[in-house]
Write a protein that holds these residues in place. Structure first.
Motif, mmCIF file in Angstrom:
data_model
loop_
_atom_site.group_PDB
_atom_site.id
_atom_site.type_symbol
_atom_site.label_atom_id
_atom_site.label_comp_id
_atom_site.label_asym_id
_atom_site.label_seq_id
_atom_site.Cartn_x
_atom_site.Cartn_y
_atom_site.Cartn_z
ATOM 1 N N GLN A 123 0.838 -1.201 0.000
ATOM 2 C CA GLN A 123 0.000 0.000 0.000
ATOM 3 C C GLN A 123 0.873 1.251 0.000
ATOM 4 N N LEU A 144 -2.609 9.124 -12.254
ATOM 5 C CA LEU A 144 -2.589 7.747 -12.722
ATOM 6 C C LEU A 144 -1.244 7.392 -13.350
ATOM 7 N N ILE A 147 1.146 6.697 -10.491
ATOM 8 C CA ILE A 147 0.889 5.371 -9.917
ATOM 9 C C ILE A 147 1.624 4.299 -10.704
ATOM 10 N N ASN A 173 -9.058 -3.766 -11.056
ATOM 11 C CA ASN A 173 -8.716 -2.659 -10.170
ATOM 12 C C ASN A 173 -9.983 -1.894 -9.785
ATOM 13 N N VAL A 175 -11.382 1.315 -8.836
ATOM 14 C CA VAL A 175 -11.024 2.729 -8.886
ATOM 15 C C VAL A 175 -12.189 3.533 -8.320
ATOM 16 N N VAL A 203 -4.040 10.362 -3.260
ATOM 17 C CA VAL A 203 -4.268 9.097 -3.962
ATOM 18 C C VAL A 203 -3.703 7.981 -3.092
ATOM 19 N N ASN A 204 -4.473 6.909 -2.928
ATOM 20 C CA ASN A 204 -4.060 5.778 -2.103
ATOM 21 C C ASN A 204 -4.213 4.496 -2.921
ATOM 22 N N LEU A 205 -3.101 3.771 -3.106
ATOM 23 C CA LEU A 205 -3.115 2.520 -3.872
ATOM 24 C C LEU A 205 -2.906 1.341 -2.933
ATOM 25 N N LYS A 207 -2.339 -2.606 -3.351
ATOM 26 C CA LYS A 207 -2.075 -3.657 -4.337
ATOM 27 C C LYS A 207 -1.883 -5.030 -3.699
ATOM 28 N N SER A 220 -6.506 -4.769 -6.991
ATOM 29 C CA SER A 220 -6.087 -3.584 -6.251
ATOM 30 C C SER A 220 -7.264 -2.656 -5.995
ATOM 31 N N LEU A 222 -7.735 1.633 -5.886
ATOM 32 C CA LEU A 222 -7.173 2.968 -6.057
ATOM 33 C C LEU A 222 -8.203 3.968 -5.544
#
Length: 797
Positions: A123, A144, A147, A173, A175, A203-205, A207, A220, A222
């Motif tokens: 993360q 994006l 990312i 994903n 989103v 923005v928080n990813l 994965k 994931s 996003l």
């Protein structure tokens, strides 16, 4: 399942608080604009206890009764140290101001120590202030694209739509824009995202180690959060670039209680193309542009209730015309999103968020030639709701539970055609209806001062319902039979448990070992025919034939900080397995489903991916950035397409990224990004022959050819004006420094600085004559972008 819920209920509501403890809770804001700060820390050094704010800036910290020194901090803002005499539960509103002295730089994560202390694995959080310092493509800062510079994340090709996480497809994903689902996150065929940087806060990813409050996708999450708007004063910001302009207005609805923000962006490629394409040209009328609009309102009703209303609308319009052939193509597509949320604070320990969302995505393709008109449409409309509770029994124990629901309406393909006044029968437009819901609970707690775990369970349900007509293909029969399902009739029901667990074990050398496991069900699919993802790809729900995708992922990582947290490093390994993946059958086309069902054209298989990710990041100092390297292998097995296992089209063995910013002085900041990646795979012919004077090919194994490696270097320089000006008192002659009301900066970027011709796709070309022996076949490469400089002027007032 029942015992799990009972245990959770007892944990939440059966906790008896000691009379020796009390809870300090509240919200932490940016004093300059009133924006809630996500991930801000409230920390008690004497007890080595602390917590972080949630998405809405709320924190809850349970402490022993008595006097405590509490430090509130976030990123580059000045710390606020308070001495608090805690005799009972107490609520605070903390406002953090800019530092009075020169700061080092903006943190990439804005959470010092989070790298080793949290249970988050796979993360990464990025703040827009840091993203804006990196090189911009054609002057557009794109979250994006940033990312895709992180380990384990890539784009399938230059300009490819969507992104790919740890071997999963773009449909895997989740989103979210302010909790509303985004199906197509791209403009300009994937060259830009729908996220306007002026309207985005962070923005928080995720994965790996996806928590139980998220679901519906295998790979994931996003999370993209919009700004709330300045509740102190009105502010106007904007930017003028080579191909697009932006304008944002924000201000208070009522000072310190509510605010708004509206932001608009538009490209003017269509205007520029008119200047270069003469009216006499056969391509006159060819144009492309996109625009989007963001808006958000929020209002605080007392200390316990706050309401948010967010909206987004964006559209791309592509038109191609050829006067000589009397041929035109119109291709518009776009997203519409609305999100309404209500926060309520029941007590200092119990926080609730209720949200209602609407998502509408529509793609259209129309062509006309010699009075023959053909039109194809595809789209999705989702209406959803979610309720989420967060409970904080103690500083070392956090519980979350809730439920969500989405009503899907899919239009996979709707085809119409006519010649003059003659309308062709292409069958009725297909609409598919389904209900997706889930309940979930997760519990994060410290077993001791070294071991922390986050255990969650999600139970998802899916109903595919009528009205629906099932076309049944009878082998050897001249006609097909059908089955009619009435409105609301349940055609197929799927459900399943989705266990999740993450944990960390702290070591004594400022390092930790983390682990994670997640199991997911995914009830929507994306079908594609092209080697790159385009808006023409079709979203399709699970049906009685197309079963839900199911997948699990296990990951293990080692995390360590150096130099008092200035350097963060990690190594993660993972394995992911996926079932019920879909592809079109050999030779099938989307238009073949006229008087048929799309899932009759699909075939099903499985896939897996495994790899290792290495990450080193400098968080503080004039030089910040990261280096990421990924070694990965992604394979697919579809027995109806090929007897053997084959690599996925986005399989990349090596992926290296280097990203950095250097703050030379308060006026100049330089940025760079370098990418090297193994080339994508594709299927090319191995031999050719002629039959009846037609050139035919024999193809090799699926995705057995690999393109040349992709690599590119981008550079940028940003000039900032001085934030203050000197004012002299005419009477006393005394000078003072005051903040400027008008600020500006200029960003100069160079994309692909050494002019690398990276492959977009390959195709077969032939020349010569078969009869005289001069006939030759060759493979040619199409590349998109050479070196591209850009200049963008940004301002705020």
């Amino acid at each position: 399942m029942r015992s799990f819920v009972v245990l959770l209920f007892l944990s939440c509501f059966g906790t008896v608080l000691s009379q020796e403890n009390a809870t300090l809770s509240g919200h932490i804001y940016d004093a300059a604009n009133g924006e809630p700060l996500i991930g801000a820390n409230a920390y008690v050094p004497a007890l080595k206890l602390g917590t972080a704010t949630n998405t809405y800036g709320f924190f809850s910290l349970t402490l022993p009764l008595g006097t405590h020194v509490v430090i509130f901090r976030w990123g580059d803002l000045a710390n606020d140290t308070m001495t608090i005499n805690l005799t009972a539960d107490q609520s605070l509103e903390i406002n953090l101001s800019d530092k009075a002295t020169e700061i080092e730089t903006v943190e990439i994560n804005a959470k010092r120590g989070e790298n080793t202390n949290s249970t988050k694995i796979g993360q990464i959080e990025l703040d827009m202030d840091q993203i804006k310092k990196l090189p911009a493509f054609l002057g557009e800062v794109d979250p994006l694209k940033i990312i895709q510079l992180l380990p384990g994340v890539s784009s399938v090709s230059e300009g490819g739509q969507g992104f790919y996480v740890r071997g999963g497809g773009p449909d895997q994903n989740l989103v979210l824009l302010d909790e509303a689902l985004v199906y197509n996150a791209s403009h300009l065929f994937g060259f830009f995202s729908v996220f306007n940087s002026d309207a985005i806060k962070n923005v928080n990813l995720i994965k790996g180690g996806m928590p139980a409050n998220f679901g519906g996708r295998l790979s994931s999450v996003l999370e993209v959060n919009m700004k709330e708007g300045n509740n102190k004063q009105f502010k106007l910001t904007g930017g003028l670039g080579l191909i697009s302009s932006r304008l944002t207005l924000e201000g208070p609805l009522k000072k310190d209680r509510g605010s708004f923000i509206v932001s608009a962006r538009r490209t003017y490629l269509d205007v520029l193309m008119k200047a270069f394409i003469k009216d006499s040209s056969p391509f006159a009328g060819t144009s492309y542009f996109f625009y989007d609009f963001n808006a958000k309102l929020n209002y605080k009703f007392g200390q316990k209730d706050k309401v948010y209303l967010s909206a987004y609308y964006g559209k791309d319009k592509f038109k191609f015309g050829n006067k000589e052939d009397d041929f035109t193509v119109n291709m518009p597509w776009g997203n519409g999103i609305v999100s309404l949320r209500w926060n309520h604070l029941f007590s200092s320990k119990l926080f609730m968020n209720v949200s209602a969302t609407l998502t509408d995505y529509l793609f259209s393709f129309g062509s006309e030639q010699n009075e023959f008109l053909f039109e194809l449409k595809s789209g999705i409309r989702d209406i959803g709701g979610k309720v989420d509770f967060s409970y904080f029994p103690s500083t070392r124990h956090r519980i979350k539970w809730g439920a969500d629901y989405v009503y899907h309406t899919f239009t996979p393909v709707s085809v119409s055609a006519k010649q003059g006044e003659t309308v062709f029968d292409t069958g009725l437009a297909q609409k598919l209806y389904s209900h997706e819901s889930a309940i979930y609970a997760l519990d994060e707690f410290d077993i001791n001062e070294y071991i922390r775990v986050n255990v969650g369970l999600r139970y998802s349900m899916y109903q595919f319902t009528g009205p629906f007509t099932r076309f049944i293909k009878e082998i050897g029969s001249a006609s097909d039979s059908t089955i009619q399902y009435s409105k609301g009739e349940v055609i197929q029901f799927y459900h399943g448990l989705e266990p999740r667990i993450t944990g960390r074990i702290l070591m004594k050398d400022k390092s930790s070992i983390k682990f994670g496991y997640m199991y997911n069900n995914q009830y929507v699919h994306l079908t594609s025919l092209s080697a790159v993802s385009l808006p023409t790809d079709i979203w399709y729900p699970s049906t009685d034939i197309a079963k839900p995708q199911k997948g699990w992922q296990a990951s293990l990582g080692y995390f360590r900080d150096f130099s008092e947290g200035r350097w963060e490093t990690s190594v993660e390994v993972y394995y992911k397995h996926m079932n019920n993946l879909i592809e079109y059958k050999q030779g099938a086309l989307p238009g073949d489903n006229v008087s048929d069902n799309t899932d009759n054209l699909l075939t099903f298989g499985k896939g897996w991916s495994y790899g290792a990710e290495f990450f080193i990041k400098r968080v503080f100092g004039k030089l910040t950035g990261w280096i990421g390297y990924t070694w990965a292998k992604t394979e697919r097995y579809f027995p109806d397409l090929q007897a053997d296992v084959f690599p996925a089209k986005y399989d990349r063995r090596h992926d290296l990224t280097v990203v950095g910013t250097y703050e030379l002085n308060p006026h100049w900041t330089f940025g760079m990004s370098f990418i090297f990646a193994t080339g994508n795979t594709l299927t090319l012919p191995t031999s050719w022959y002629t039959q009846n004077q037609d050139l035919l090919f024999n193809y090799g194994n699926r995705n057995s050819t690999r393109m040349a490696p992709y690599h590119r270097l981008d550079l940028s320089a940003t000039w900032y004006d001085s934030p203050t000006k000197t004012v002299t008192d005419k009477t006393t002659g005394k000078t003072t420094e005051v903040k400027k009301r008008f600020r500006q900066n200029v960003n100069i970027s160079v994309y692909n600085i050494y002019n690398r011709a990276n492959p977009y796709f390959l195709y077969i070309d032939n020349k010569g004559n078969l009869l005289n022996g001069s006939f030759e076949i060759s493979v040619k490469q199409v590349s998109l972008f050479p070196i591209i400089p850009s200049v963008t002027w940004n301002f705020e007032f």
